[in-house]
Write a protein that holds these residues in place. Sequence first.
Motif, short mmCIF file in Angstrom:
data_model
loop_
_atom_site.label_atom_id
_atom_site.label_comp_id
_atom_site.label_asym_id
_atom_site.label_seq_id
_atom_site.Cartn_x
_atom_site.Cartn_y
_atom_site.Cartn_z
N GLU A 131 0.94 -1.12 -0.05
CA GLU A 131 -0.04 -0.16 0.05
C GLU A 131 0.86 1.42 0.14
O GLU A 131 1.68 1.28 0.79
CB GLU A 131 -0.99 -0.02 1.24
N LYS A 158 0.91 5.77 -0.03
CA LYS A 158 0.22 6.71 0.40
C LYS A 158 0.68 8.17 0.09
O LYS A 158 2.14 8.11 0.07
CB LYS A 158 -0.10 6.53 1.74
N THR A 218 -6.13 12.36 1.67
CA THR A 218 -4.93 11.58 1.03
C THR A 218 -5.28 10.19 0.01
O THR A 218 -6.12 9.58 0.19
CB THR A 218 -4.30 10.75 2.34
N VAL A 239 -4.33 6.78 -1.64
CA VAL A 239 -4.07 5.47 -1.18
C VAL A 239 -3.90 4.53 -2.47
O VAL A 239 -5.06 4.21 -3.01
CB VAL A 239 -4.71 4.96 0.10
N SER A 288 -7.62 -2.45 2.66
CA SER A 288 -6.75 -1.99 1.61
C SER A 288 -7.64 -2.38 0.09
O SER A 288 -7.18 -2.00 -0.85
CB SER A 288 -5.36 -2.63 1.53
#
Length: 837
Positions: A72, A74, A119, A121, A172
């Motif tokens: 993941e 970010k 944000t 992701v 996720s």
Amino acid sequence: MTIKQYPHIVLTKAPDESSFKSISSGGAKKRIPNRDRHSHTIWLQNKLQRAWEESEYEQVAYHISRQGIYLEFKSEPGFDLVTKSLEDMGSKKVRLLNIRQERTDLCHQDQENPKDVLTTVATVYVAHDKKQLFFNKIEQYANEINSRSGKPKNNNLINSIADIGKALEVESFWLDATELIPGKEPQWCEVWLSSETKEVKERFEELLWQNEIPSRPGVINFPERAVKVVLASREQLEQLTRQSDDIAEYRRAKETAAFWTEMNNRDQAEWVEELRDRIRIKSDSQACVCILDTGVNNGHPLIAPLLAEEDCQTVNLAWGTHDHDKHGSLMAGVAAYGNIADCLAKEGVLELGHCLESVKILPVPPIQTEPNLWGDMTAQGIYRAEIQAPHRNRTVCMAVSSVDTRDQGRPSSWSGELDQLASGSSDDIQRLLIVSAGNINNTDLEKNYPKSQLSLSVHDPGQSWNALTVGAYTALDEIHDPTLEGFEPVAPKEGLSPFTTTSLEWDDAWPIKPEIIMEGGNLAQDAEGFATECEDLSLLSTYYKPLDAHFYPFNMTSAATAASAWFAAQIQATYPNFWPETVRALIVHSATWPEKLKEQFPIDDKKSSLKRLLRICGYGVPDLDRALHSASNSLTLIAQSVIQPFDKKENRSGYKTRDMHLYDLPWPKEELQRLPMETEVEMRITLSYFVEPGPGEIGWKDRYRYPSHGLRFHLNSPEESKEEFMKRVNAAARVEEDGSPGTKSSSDHWVIGSQARNKGSIHSDIWKGSAAELAGSNLISVSPTIGWWRERHYLRKWNRKTRYALVVSITTPHEEVDIYTPVVTKIGLKLPVGIGT
């Protein structure tokens, strides 16, 4: 003065085709934070190393044999993440799976600009043998300089990354609201796989069998995605993530919502028999309406002449073909006759130019409301009708929708499958699909009219780009029921129906929905605010149990959708050679906003108010006369054509935008110029086409744009030469392609404007100006905009062609002015015999 009606003029001459020369540009600037190169390198190296160690340890601990891991990435809050550099398109062993945005709770949060605290992701799959890919990118950033820019290599990518970690096993991949994640109890969920290949789907089916996870039959295939519905708890979803290399997304599966009626049934039967005796059905017509619903009772005497037994089908033989609910038969009555009350009240022969088909896709409750792979169910229903009667000009009518509105315009597996079916991407059969916008679920909210309608979103699959989505208005405002003395209608005459939903709160990137509104009924309300349905404020339709009653009240967006299907069938019966894209275009092209609607949602000089109105009620209420006929002082030109949007660059790698079509229309210049200088005329242009969908939450930009392509129209200004016009169109395309701010159109005559109209896959606008100005504006271009056919060229669809319909109308206020005849003469057609009105 009598104005004669004529058929629309179909342009048979092909447009001029020229090479499209879009000028390259640097594109829109991304928001990338500045970094200390040394410290940022150490931070990301440590985070990446830890993520790999945690993932590898997990696979050992659970004795799992996998080919790779999930990571993941970010961004910093309020900054961009360079997602297109997070995959390796060559090897396919590093895959971008999904992109989502999370709101970050910062102490200095700017409430006026919420984008500042979002944000980005991204979840990425990385094969074990590609482990060094991101380590190498970080190392190059630390030690090498790009000779062209003078900045560190991979500067934008690495600086855009704020954090790297092991992907969470559910969060996720979860693309719905987190509160919808299953707990201990299994829930029906959609699993989006990262590939549609047979190998991946078989591998996943084996995994479901091993873990004893139930699933619904069927699968929906998209480019680089396949969707399966499973019954799983959170723990089981975690198991799937740990054991599979093929997971891209998880989502929660969708759940699915007085004069004549006061007569005794014997009297109703007499009226029915009288109407049935007046019906004349055109035996040579191939137009039909296919109703996907609860089944239809074709034993009803008004439905029987139009719905043959062999045209009553079901997607599951165990359900039968009968109507168990009444909804399907109510849809059939309106789809067959439009306004049945008007048909009953009139005298003389009633000619019907279409038939009906019924495919049952909703079983008896409780199965009816259970989550399912509704896109696949819809497809199976359509295929059954097509196999039974492959040569019909079919309008598919569906007023079945999900009960929630969580998508907010984002494509779903259901809406994506509708787009796929309409575009004919898998079988080259284009289809006309008409669906409902959906109704307000909470009846308490109906009291807060019209604020509730503005805040509640169109339901899935109404966000489909290619389907025509129908909302509701109402012209019904008279209450005669003595039991409702003191009640008043909730909505004013020709105002927004209390039942309808809108797309007002959607992101601006999504299509205008609904595109049109039709009669959907009203509510009655007392002085205390109690609201109730009322037969006087409803449409009339056919009841599924004619032994009990022949008629029954019908309302909401279901009734509006059935009426729209009837409307479409009239066009198909009149113009059997028109494409689905063209029928959709004519429906939208004929629509206008009632004055009361414009009073409810005022329009000022700013185009933002029109943009708001579009999001509430689309282009308005369609007019059948305008959709079917031209007039001596109001002509409509129609072009149906095929264009290739993209091609391979000559003598070098890469792909480009290819064709532009130019129409030099046979304008009635002399007649326009003879009008008084102050005379204001109107021109309307509508462009309709179908896109191939690319669903999946991968950012909706760069190579992962949802539409395969886009098309745009432009009109020349009177003072522009052909060369100047072509140059301006190229410049406009460049602006839209790279997302950079552009200049205003050379014409301020447009009512809606390009920014508001260029959404989805149908674009319509009204030009207003003097007759002299319009006389010199007869060049219209149709040009492509970027889409995934070009950007995902490895899927080998970069050279595909697409169809479109272009509809152009001119209207003058002077009834004595004939602009139709000069155009027919210029084209070389024989002047048809007009119909007096």
